[in-house]
Enzyme design. Structure first.
Site, PDB file in Angstrom:
ATOM      1  N   GLU A  69       0.835  -1.470  -0.144  1.00  0.00           N
ATOM      2  CA  GLU A  69      -0.099   0.040  -0.066  1.00  0.00           C
ATOM      3  C   GLU A  69       0.925   1.324  -0.017  1.00  0.00           C
ATOM      4  O   GLU A  69       0.691   2.115  -0.812  1.00  0.00           O
ATOM      5  CB  GLU A  69      -0.970  -0.227   1.105  1.00  0.00           C
ATOM      6  CG  GLU A  69      -1.797   1.033   1.198  1.00  0.00           C
ATOM      7  CD  GLU A  69      -3.057   0.989   2.509  1.00  0.00           C
ATOM      8  OE1 GLU A  69      -2.466   1.281   3.623  1.00  0.00           O
ATOM      9  OE2 GLU A  69      -4.016   0.383   2.410  1.00  0.00           O
ATOM     10  N   LYS A  70       1.965   1.286   0.988  1.00  0.00           N
ATOM     11  CA  LYS A  70       2.797   2.542   0.971  1.00  0.00           C
ATOM     12  C   LYS A  70       3.506   2.684  -0.411  1.00  0.00           C
ATOM     13  O   LYS A  70       3.432   4.003  -0.699  1.00  0.00           O
ATOM     14  CB  LYS A  70       3.569   2.427   2.184  1.00  0.00           C
ATOM     15  CG  LYS A  70       4.493   3.794   2.329  1.00  0.00           C
ATOM     16  CD  LYS A  70       5.553   3.303   3.528  1.00  0.00           C
ATOM     17  CE  LYS A  70       6.788   2.518   2.868  1.00  0.00           C
ATOM     18  NZ  LYS A  70       7.921   2.534   3.639  1.00  0.00           N
ATOM     19  N   SER A  71       4.240   1.919  -0.701  1.00  0.00           N
ATOM     20  CA  SER A  71       4.726   1.933  -2.151  1.00  0.00           C
ATOM     21  C   SER A  71       3.979   2.424  -3.345  1.00  0.00           C
ATOM     22  O   SER A  71       4.304   3.306  -4.065  1.00  0.00           O
ATOM     23  CB  SER A  71       5.477   0.794  -2.084  1.00  0.00           C
ATOM     24  OG  SER A  71       6.713   0.456  -1.317  1.00  0.00           O
ATOM     25  N   LEU A 113       2.825   5.987  -2.758  1.00  0.00           N
ATOM     26  CA  LEU A 113       3.930   6.962  -2.783  1.00  0.00           C
ATOM     27  C   LEU A 113       4.393   7.106  -4.455  1.00  0.00           C
ATOM     28  O   LEU A 113       4.664   8.338  -4.960  1.00  0.00           O
ATOM     29  CB  LEU A 113       5.252   6.213  -2.264  1.00  0.00           C
ATOM     30  CG  LEU A 113       5.039   6.876  -0.680  1.00  0.00           C
ATOM     31  CD1 LEU A 113       6.474   6.031   0.096  1.00  0.00           C
ATOM     32  CD2 LEU A 113       5.152   8.353  -0.334  1.00  0.00           C
TER      33      LEU A 113
END
Length: 176
Positions: free
Chosen positions: A55-57, A60
């Site tokens: 999710e984070k990658s 971003l």
């Protein structure tokens, strides 16, 4: 595809978990060719299908490359600081993301991560520098209290820096 995993590993050696990520890069490259016709996906759901992309990658990437604020990229720094400051009361980064997205205008979604992560990294590694910045700010007591709320033992750090005799109106204890 032609670059061997050991060569990839050495190229990204300074990155955490570089051996695992080098293997992911190989698998990801093949998947991009086979499943996405050589193009990098432009949705969170498609990006998360790639090996090693969470999710984070994905968020971003969309923010940085795609210019899209699809959500708030929450890592351990943002999760920890948001909880320490009382912005949220959550146990997991995914919960923090949802709560922050409910509270922050969408226009802040892409800037909150780099802002807070940078702050978190500075607290963790540059205590003397951030203390100096706080002491030179327009409201040193408030700035130092925020550091305390984020987990820094401000009184001890001031003592270590030879600044324990400062005439500040409060002693710093973590709130919350």
């Amino acid at each position: 595809l032609e670059t061997p995993v050991p060569a990839l590993t050495s190229l990204i050696a300074k990155v955490n978990h570089h051996k695992k990520k080098a293997m992911y890069l190989k698998e990801m490259t093949l998947m991009l060719l086979e499943k996405f016709a050589g193009r990098v996906p432009d949705t969170e759901a498609e990006l998360k299908q790639l090996k090693g992309v969470g999710e984070k990658s994905a968020l971003l990437y969309l923010q940085t490359i795609g210019g899209k604020a699809e959500g708030i990229a929450v890592d351990s720094h943002l999760h920890s600081i948001a909880n320490s400051l009382g912005w949220v009361k959550t146990k997991r980064a995914e919960q923090t993301r949802r709560k922050l997205e409910e509270r922050l205008p969408r226009s802040f979604w892409s800037t909150i991560n780099p802002l807070v992560v940078g702050f978190g990294q500075e607290i963790a590694t540059e205590k003397s520098k951030i203390l100096a910045k706080c002491l030179n700010s327009s409201n040193p007591s408030l700035a130092l209290q925020m550091l305390s709320d984020c987990g820094m033992n401000v009184t001890r750090e001031l003592e270590k820096g030879g600044l324990a005799d400062l005439d500040l109106p409060i002693r710093f204890k973590r709130r919350g």
